[in-house]
Design an enzyme around this catalytic site. Structure first.
Site, short mmCIF file in Angstrom:
data_model
loop_
_atom_site.label_atom_id
_atom_site.label_comp_id
_atom_site.label_asym_id
_atom_site.label_seq_id
_atom_site.Cartn_x
_atom_site.Cartn_y
_atom_site.Cartn_z
N HIS A 61 0.66 -1.30 -0.03
CA HIS A 61 0.08 -0.04 0.09
C HIS A 61 0.94 1.12 0.01
CE1 HIS A 61 0.13 2.05 4.09
NE2 HIS A 61 0.52 0.70 4.44
N CYS A 62 0.15 2.38 -0.42
CA CYS A 62 0.82 3.84 -0.35
C CYS A 62 -0.36 4.62 0.21
CB CYS A 62 1.50 4.15 -1.79
SG CYS A 62 0.08 4.02 -3.12
N ARG A 63 -0.35 5.82 -0.26
CA ARG A 63 -1.32 6.96 0.12
C ARG A 63 -2.63 6.65 -0.70
NH1 ARG A 63 -2.58 12.19 -1.99
NH2 ARG A 63 -3.67 13.51 -0.37
N GLY A 65 -2.88 4.34 -3.51
CA GLY A 65 -3.07 3.02 -4.52
C GLY A 65 -2.16 3.11 -5.59
N ILE A 91 -3.82 4.31 2.00
CA ILE A 91 -4.17 4.62 3.37
C ILE A 91 -5.29 5.66 3.33
CG2 ILE A 91 -2.46 6.32 3.83
CD1 ILE A 91 -1.71 4.79 6.37
#
Length: 105
Positions: A61-63, A65, A91
């Site tokens: 995951h990241c901020r 996607g 997130i």
């Protein structure tokens, strides 16, 4: 590319499922909020291939996607991973749908 929703991730966490969670954001982003995943910033992933499991589900995951989606594609193409899942919405989706108290940035 396979994806998991934040609701699916929460269910996996709550059930004690065996999986690896990798956060490909930058350290300063991780300090703002995180899901207790292993931090491997996007540009450092090639140097940490041996830390990414091949024998169980791996959710990246990241901020939002986008970066994690690129990393999933990279690992599948370059290293033959078949067990990766991009966290849909990243997130930000977690903060919106699972934990509204989590800071958004």
């Amino acid at each position: 590319m396979q994806e998991k929703t934040v609701a699916e991730l929460k269910q996996m966490m709550d059930s004690g499922a065996d999986f690896q969670l990798i956060d490909v954001r930058e350290p300063n982003e991780y300090e703002i909020c995180n899901l207790n995943g292993k931090l491997i910033p996007m540009n450092e992933v090639p140097d940490h291939i041996d830390e990414i499991a091949k024998d169980k589900p791996v959710i990246i995951h990241c901020r939002s996607g986008a970066r994690s989606g690129r990393i999933c594609q990279y690992l599948e193409t370059e290293y033959g991973y078949t067990n990766l899942f991009n966290l849909k919405g990243g997130i930000l989706a977690w903060a919106s749908e699972i934990d509204p108290s989590m800071p958004k940035y």
